[in-house]
Each structure stands twice: as structure tokens, then as C-alpha cells.
Write a protein that holds these residues in place. Sequence first.
Motif, PDB file in Angstrom:
ATOM      1  N   ARG A  56      40.493  -5.971  46.978  1.00 16.15           N
ATOM      2  CA  ARG A  56      40.336  -7.842  47.079  1.00 16.15           C
ATOM      3  C   ARG A  56      40.596  -8.555  46.123  1.00 16.15           C
ATOM      4  N   GLU A  57      41.585  -9.655  46.159  1.00 10.96           N
ATOM      5  CA  GLU A  57      41.853 -10.946  44.866  1.00 10.96           C
ATOM      6  C   GLU A  57      41.108 -11.869  45.533  1.00 10.96           C
ATOM      7  N   LEU A  58      41.121 -13.048  44.962  1.00  9.45           N
ATOM      8  CA  LEU A  58      41.043 -14.378  45.560  1.00  9.45           C
ATOM      9  C   LEU A  58      42.248 -14.357  46.081  1.00  9.45           C
ATOM     10  N   GLY A  59      41.881 -15.334  47.662  1.00 11.78           N
ATOM     11  CA  GLY A  59      42.834 -15.756  48.785  1.00 11.78           C
ATOM     12  C   GLY A  59      43.209 -14.837  49.219  1.00 11.78           C
ATOM     13  N   SER A  60      42.563 -13.463  48.856  1.00 11.70           N
ATOM     14  CA  SER A  60      42.926 -12.020  50.013  1.00 11.70           C
ATOM     15  C   SER A  60      41.438 -11.719  50.670  1.00 11.70           C
ATOM     16  N   ASP A  61      40.025 -12.738  50.684  1.00 11.73           N
ATOM     17  CA  ASP A  61      39.017 -12.359  51.216  1.00 11.73           C
ATOM     18  C   ASP A  61      38.082 -11.549  50.022  1.00 11.73           C
ATOM     19  N   GLY A  62      38.539 -12.381  48.366  1.00  9.39           N
ATOM     20  CA  GLY A  62      38.006 -11.250  46.949  1.00  9.39           C
ATOM     21  C   GLY A  62      37.175 -12.610  47.031  1.00  9.39           C
ATOM     22  N   GLY A  63      36.687 -11.671  45.567  1.00  8.81           N
ATOM     23  CA  GLY A  63      35.263 -13.285  45.356  1.00  8.81           C
ATOM     24  C   GLY A  63      33.801 -12.070  45.221  1.00  8.81           C
ATOM     25  N   CYS A  64      33.093 -13.484  44.851  1.00 11.92           N
ATOM     26  CA  CYS A  64      31.934 -12.180  45.443  1.00 11.92           C
ATOM     27  C   CYS A  64      31.469 -12.393  45.596  1.00 11.92           C
ATOM     28  N   PRO A  65      30.429 -11.226  46.407  1.00 10.73           N
ATOM     29  CA  PRO A  65      30.896  -9.344  45.892  1.00 10.73           C
ATOM     30  C   PRO A  65      31.922  -8.831  46.431  1.00 10.73           C
ATOM     31  N   ASN A  66      32.899  -9.019  47.310  1.00  8.83           N
ATOM     32  CA  ASN A  66      33.421  -8.132  48.025  1.00  8.83           C
ATOM     33  C   ASN A  66      34.452  -7.589  46.324  1.00  8.83           C
ATOM     34  N   THR A  67      34.657  -7.919  45.434  1.00 10.12           N
ATOM     35  CA  THR A  67      35.803  -7.831  44.970  1.00 10.12           C
ATOM     36  C   THR A  67      35.184  -6.692  43.436  1.00 10.12           C
ATOM     37  N   PHE A  68      33.734  -7.001  43.572  1.00 11.25           N
ATOM     38  CA  PHE A  68      32.964  -6.758  43.005  1.00 11.25           C
ATOM     39  C   PHE A  68      32.675  -4.948  43.496  1.00 11.25           C
ATOM     40  N   ARG A  69      32.498  -4.823  45.133  1.00 11.02           N
ATOM     41  CA  ARG A  69      32.246  -3.667  45.675  1.00 11.02           C
ATOM     42  C   ARG A  69      33.589  -2.675  45.883  1.00 11.02           C
ATOM     43  N   ASP A  70      34.809  -3.328  45.766  1.00 17.16           N
ATOM     44  CA  ASP A  70      36.184  -2.670  45.674  1.00 17.16           C
ATOM     45  C   ASP A  70      36.473  -2.638  43.743  1.00 17.16           C
ATOM     46  N   TRP A  71      36.276  -2.838  43.198  1.00 16.31           N
ATOM     47  CA  TRP A  71      36.042  -2.768  42.029  1.00 16.31           C
ATOM     48  C   TRP A  71      35.165  -0.898  42.097  1.00 16.31           C
ATOM     49  N   ALA A  72      33.320  -1.525  42.316  1.00 16.34           N
ATOM     50  CA  ALA A  72      32.695  -0.280  42.132  1.00 16.34           C
ATOM     51  C   ALA A  72      33.255   0.920  42.693  1.00 16.34           C
ATOM     52  N   GLN A  73      33.704   0.267  43.708  1.00 18.27           N
ATOM     53  CA  GLN A  73      34.093   1.845  44.507  1.00 18.27           C
ATOM     54  C   GLN A  73      35.323   2.348  44.777  1.00 18.27           C
ATOM     55  N   GLY A  74      36.059   1.733  43.906  1.00 22.38           N
ATOM     56  CA  GLY A  74      36.777   2.439  43.135  1.00 22.38           C
ATOM     57  C   GLY A  74      37.133   3.375  42.052  1.00 22.38           C
ATOM     58  N   LEU A  75      36.220   3.341  41.395  1.00 20.97           N
ATOM     59  CA  LEU A  75      35.256   4.414  40.252  1.00 20.97           C
ATOM     60  C   LEU A  75      34.258   5.483  40.747  1.00 20.97           C
ATOM     61  N   ALA A  76      33.357   4.795  42.290  1.00 22.16           N
ATOM     62  CA  ALA A  76      32.908   6.001  43.105  1.00 22.16           C
ATOM     63  C   ALA A  76      33.609   6.858  43.682  1.00 22.16           C
ATOM     64  N   TYR A  77      35.073   6.974  43.849  1.00 24.20           N
ATOM     65  CA  TYR A  77      35.921   7.557  44.358  1.00 24.20           C
ATOM     66  C   TYR A  77      36.105   8.620  43.567  1.00 24.20           C
ATOM     67  N   VAL A  78      36.586   8.145  42.667  1.00 22.15           N
ATOM     68  CA  VAL A  78      36.652   9.366  41.663  1.00 22.15           C
ATOM     69  C   VAL A  78      35.781  10.764  41.936  1.00 22.15           C
ATOM     70  N   ASN A  79      35.082  10.702  42.264  1.00 24.44           N
ATOM     71  CA  ASN A  79      33.742  11.667  42.693  1.00 24.44           C
ATOM     72  C   ASN A  79      34.245  13.133  43.541  1.00 24.44           C
ATOM     73  N   ARG A  80      34.577  11.809  44.931  1.00 29.07           N
ATOM     74  CA  ARG A  80      35.381  12.886  45.506  1.00 29.07           C
ATOM     75  C   ARG A  80      36.920  13.036  45.436  1.00 29.07           C
ATOM     76  N   LEU A  81      37.611  12.316  44.739  1.00 30.74           N
ATOM     77  CA  LEU A  81      39.046  13.320  44.190  1.00 30.74           C
ATOM     78  C   LEU A  81      39.405  14.679  42.988  1.00 30.74           C
ATOM     79  N   ALA A  82      37.050  14.153  42.151  1.00 25.33           N
ATOM     80  CA  ALA A  82      37.651  15.923  41.549  1.00 25.33           C
ATOM     81  C   ALA A  82      37.093  16.992  42.300  1.00 25.33           C
ATOM     82  N   LYS A  83      36.483  16.036  43.517  1.00 21.35           N
ATOM     83  CA  LYS A  83      36.320  18.327  44.413  1.00 21.35           C
ATOM     84  C   LYS A  83      37.924  18.704  45.107  1.00 21.35           C
ATOM     85  N   SER A  84      38.916  17.445  44.855  1.00 24.22           N
ATOM     86  CA  SER A  84      40.093  18.082  45.169  1.00 24.22           C
ATOM     87  C   SER A  84      41.214  17.957  44.686  1.00 24.22           C
TER      88      SER A  84
END
Length: 242
Positions: A56-84
Motif C-alpha cells: 500500500r502506498e500513500l493515497g491508497s491507505d499507505g503510510g505508517c504503519p500499513n506500508t511497513f506492515r505490507d513490506w514486512a509481510q511481503g518478506l515473511a511470505y517467502v517462508n510459505r512460498l519455500a514450502k511449495s
Amino acid sequence: YGVLRVPKGKGPFPLAVVWHGGCYSGMAGPTGPDGVAGLASFLTRNGIATWTPGYRELGSDGGCPNTFRDWAQGLAYVNRLAKSYPLDLSRLTLVGHSAGTTPAMWLASGNKGDAVVAADFPAPRAAVIIDGPLRTAPYVGVDQYICGKPVIVPLMGGTPEEVPARYAMLDPLTNKPPIKRMLVVDGALPDPEPEVIEGLRTQGIAVDVIRVSQEQHFNVLVPGTADFAAIAPTLLDIAKAR
């Protein structure tokens, strides 16, 4: 959402997580994960899996904390991808272009900010910072000229004086990244701060700095251009290293 590209073959393959830029608001150039598709496809053709998450970016529900949560979840999701998929998370490189260098720098660092996100993260071994800020505070005011309007303070939810802990979280001299290698590409945006480069090297990180065109901000993402050719060998060496 994000786009996963996996090379042909058995694997497991090293993985690069690549964040797009756009002044944190989708303002400039190709937007979303498509903005780094050329770079990601090049890496995948050369044996490196890539994951390009949106956020999420500024103007689309972005900014702190949402953008940071999305960045972090995007990285954390690779743990799930690595299972498949055949991904080697011990060979993980974080890559960002322009505004996308902020999540790459932050998530390569030690303190992810418990107040922002709690997740299990794979440990990156390298980071690639392509023509973007190594830390955000010095860009307050400068962003007006780069993006046409202030974006750092809206992203952070305040000035460095108002929310100093957030800016410290994004400062690699304060929040040290426990990685082995880093490539910093110096392009059209303000030159990387020498004291930050030296501070990273003092921490034991092998930092390569490659200077490309000071007038073109996007050519460095386009295979076939001189700017891309200047960074490609080091980019592949870092992302493929064992």
C-alpha cells in the motif's frame, strides 16, 4: 499481491526479493511490481528466483504503519512460498529501486520494529540498493524536489523530531544490518552519503558502489541499457553467492 518467478530446473534457487519505487505513492514510471519486472525477469533467466511484492502506498491507505506492515509481510511470505517452490532461503538478497530501497534497507537490518509488525523473517545475506535513500531522514525536504511534493513525513507519520524512533529504525548506522554484502547503485537521485557507506563497511559489510548515469533514474532497471550492463555482473555475483 506479488509475482513469483522461478527459473527452469530442479533448484533449489537463490532468491531475490525486489521492491519497486515510485515516491512511496506510485507517482513515477511503471508502478507496482511491474516497475521492476525487467530486472526480475533478468535475474530469473540467470538462475535466481524472484519475488516482487506489492504494498500500500500513500493515497491508497499507505503510510505508517500499513506500508511497513505490507513490506514486512511481503518478506515473511517467502517462508510459505519455500514450502511449495524450490527456493534456497539461505541465499536471500533484498533488492530495492528508488523508494523500494527503504524496505530493502530496513528489512535487512536487525530491528524490524515490534510495534509495526511481528513475523518470522528469513535472514537475508545481502542487499542491493538501486538509486534510492540509504536512510530517510536526510531526504526530508529533498523529497519535495524529487517527487513534486513531500512524501517522507507522510510515510513516516511525522518529522524526525516528532517520531525519532521510526527514523532510527530506518538508519543503518543505528539499526545495523547483519548482512555480508551490499551493492549501492549511485544514479540520478542524490549521491549516497559517504559516512553511511564507510559506516556500513566498518560494520564488516563488503559494500560495492557503482556509479551510473546521473540523469537517468529508470535505465538501470532495463536490461540492454548501458546502466544495466554496468551493474549486472556485480548484481548476479551477489545474488548467486553461497
